[in-house]
Motif scaffolding. Sequence first.
Motif, PDB file in Angstrom:
ATOM      1  N   PHE A   1     -91.757  54.081  24.659  1.00 47.49           N
ATOM      2  CA  PHE A   1     -92.396  54.614  23.454  1.00 47.49           C
ATOM      3  C   PHE A   1     -92.996  55.994  23.707  1.00 47.49           C
ATOM      4  O   PHE A   1     -92.903  56.889  22.859  1.00 47.49           O
ATOM      5  CB  PHE A   1     -93.474  53.654  22.957  1.00 47.49           C
ATOM      6  CG  PHE A   1     -92.927  52.454  22.243  1.00 47.49           C
ATOM      7  CD1 PHE A   1     -92.307  52.586  21.019  1.00 47.49           C
ATOM      8  CD2 PHE A   1     -93.036  51.194  22.805  1.00 47.49           C
ATOM      9  CE1 PHE A   1     -91.801  51.477  20.349  1.00 47.49           C
ATOM     10  CE2 PHE A   1     -92.529  50.079  22.145  1.00 47.49           C
ATOM     11  CZ  PHE A   1     -91.913  50.224  20.915  1.00 47.49           C
ATOM     12  N   LEU A   2     -93.620  56.176  24.887  1.00 48.40           N
ATOM     13  CA  LEU A   2     -94.161  57.498  25.214  1.00 48.40           C
ATOM     14  C   LEU A   2     -93.049  58.536  25.288  1.00 48.40           C
ATOM     15  O   LEU A   2     -93.190  59.659  24.805  1.00 48.40           O
ATOM     16  CB  LEU A   2     -94.912  57.441  26.550  1.00 48.40           C
ATOM     17  CG  LEU A   2     -96.240  56.684  26.575  1.00 48.40           C
ATOM     18  CD1 LEU A   2     -96.811  56.679  27.986  1.00 48.40           C
ATOM     19  CD2 LEU A   2     -97.240  57.298  25.598  1.00 48.40           C
ATOM     20  N   ALA A   3     -91.924  58.158  25.904  1.00 46.84           N
ATOM     21  CA  ALA A   3     -90.811  59.089  26.072  1.00 46.84           C
ATOM     22  C   ALA A   3     -90.206  59.497  24.727  1.00 46.84           C
ATOM     23  O   ALA A   3     -89.853  60.664  24.520  1.00 46.84           O
ATOM     24  CB  ALA A   3     -89.736  58.465  26.962  1.00 46.84           C
TER      25      ALA A   3
ATOM     26  N   VAL B   1     -92.553  62.009  23.159  1.00 42.90           N
ATOM     27  CA  VAL B   1     -92.434  63.304  23.831  1.00 42.90           C
ATOM     28  C   VAL B   1     -91.141  63.998  23.411  1.00 42.90           C
ATOM     29  O   VAL B   1     -91.111  65.214  23.195  1.00 42.90           O
ATOM     30  CB  VAL B   1     -92.472  63.124  25.362  1.00 42.90           C
ATOM     31  CG1 VAL B   1     -92.085  64.412  26.072  1.00 42.90           C
ATOM     32  CG2 VAL B   1     -93.865  62.685  25.803  1.00 42.90           C
ATOM     33  N   ALA B   2     -90.066  63.248  23.289  1.00 43.25           N
ATOM     34  CA  ALA B   2     -88.773  63.820  22.890  1.00 43.25           C
ATOM     35  C   ALA B   2     -88.858  64.487  21.528  1.00 43.25           C
ATOM     36  O   ALA B   2     -88.357  65.606  21.324  1.00 43.25           O
ATOM     37  CB  ALA B   2     -87.699  62.736  22.883  1.00 43.25           C
TER      38      ALA B   2
ATOM     39  N   LEU C   1     -83.816  66.246  26.019  1.00 39.39           N
ATOM     40  CA  LEU C   1     -83.235  66.429  27.347  1.00 39.39           C
ATOM     41  C   LEU C   1     -84.250  67.057  28.297  1.00 39.39           C
ATOM     42  O   LEU C   1     -84.809  68.104  28.026  1.00 39.39           O
ATOM     43  CB  LEU C   1     -81.991  67.314  27.237  1.00 39.39           C
ATOM     44  CG  LEU C   1     -81.063  67.363  28.456  1.00 39.39           C
ATOM     45  CD1 LEU C   1     -80.450  65.998  28.699  1.00 39.39           C
ATOM     46  CD2 LEU C   1     -79.970  68.398  28.230  1.00 39.39           C
ATOM     47  N   GLY C   2     -84.474  66.416  29.412  1.00 37.52           N
ATOM     48  CA  GLY C   2     -85.417  66.915  30.411  1.00 37.52           C
ATOM     49  C   GLY C   2     -86.815  66.370  30.203  1.00 37.52           C
ATOM     50  O   GLY C   2     -87.425  65.819  31.129  1.00 37.52           O
ATOM     51  N   SER C   3     -87.345  66.484  28.981  1.00 39.35           N
ATOM     52  CA  SER C   3     -88.698  65.994  28.708  1.00 39.35           C
ATOM     53  C   SER C   3     -88.766  64.472  28.802  1.00 39.35           C
ATOM     54  O   SER C   3     -89.742  63.913  29.315  1.00 39.35           O
ATOM     55  CB  SER C   3     -89.154  66.459  27.324  1.00 39.35           C
ATOM     56  OG  SER C   3     -88.289  65.975  26.306  1.00 39.35           O
TER      57      SER C   3
END
Length: 327
Positions: free
Chosen positions: A258-260, A263-264, A273-275
């Motif tokens: 969920f955090l990712a 952030v995306a 991508l990357g983050s």
Amino acid sequence: MKRSSVLLLILGLCLMAFMFYSEGSRKTIESLGDIRPLPVIAGLAFSGLSLCIRALKWNILIELSAGRRIAFRSFLPIYLFNVMVANVTPARSGEAAAPALFKRYLGVNLGSGFTVIIVDRLLELVALVIGMLAAVFYYRAIMPPDSIADRFITTALLVCVAIAVVAMTIIASKKVFMVVTSWGCNRPRSVFVRNLFTFFRKEGEAFYEGVRSIGGRLIVRRLAPLTLCAWICDIFAVSLLFGSVMDVRFADLAMTFFLAVGVALASFIPSGLGSVELTYVYFLKLRGYDAALAAGGMAVTRLGPLILIAGAGALSALILRRRTAAA
């Protein structure tokens, strides 16, 4: 592709390269040599199921908004092609092309197409905010005080609360929402705040128009459960794909997921991508997992669904081209 999208994509690739270099690229590559195939297959199956559930949700929305039946078989290629476009544009802005696709291939007016996007985005946003709130409280207990991670978690919490308040205001009362956004569009001295309230007002007005044409009860009864099922499939997909490389507790992966996603979206980098990769590796490292193995698991988790989406999108583009040629 716009120059800004290209620059953001390059930034994402640089962040990904930095992650692999800093966490030990050799160990990460070695971990990819021990991939367990069955979890990968199962994870991709759950990713595919998530796509189909969201396509079904859009199909229901477009039928209700357009006032006529549209066969799921005809609708699916349009949705999959749109998903592919959304994944290569900042903050999934490519979804805005959906109304044009609906008009071209289904004969649905642009207004009905935008109704689908607005209603679906709010449903997805509510699910994401609930998940991010759970993740923030889950990780906050182990954050070192005054660290970068602690500041990130605190900021994420404040943003989630603000979004949740706006979403609940939109859902609870149109009159209250209009009064608050009218004040926000005119009074604050900050240009950013005024623009933010203007955005919320525009999205809210479109949502109310969509609810009027679709029906609030139907959104709760049919679309909310489908949204929940799609997110559950996403979480299982991530758990299985990561599990093909390393063993990670389900709760740790679910909360990091969920955090990712948050952030995306906030990074505006196409597909995050990357983050996304940095978010997974950093927070799993905080939980005590090996960062190099986490990077390997992240590579499988990201590449698998992206290849699936690219393949499904390319096949859908071919189907749509043949459909156009036959018309």
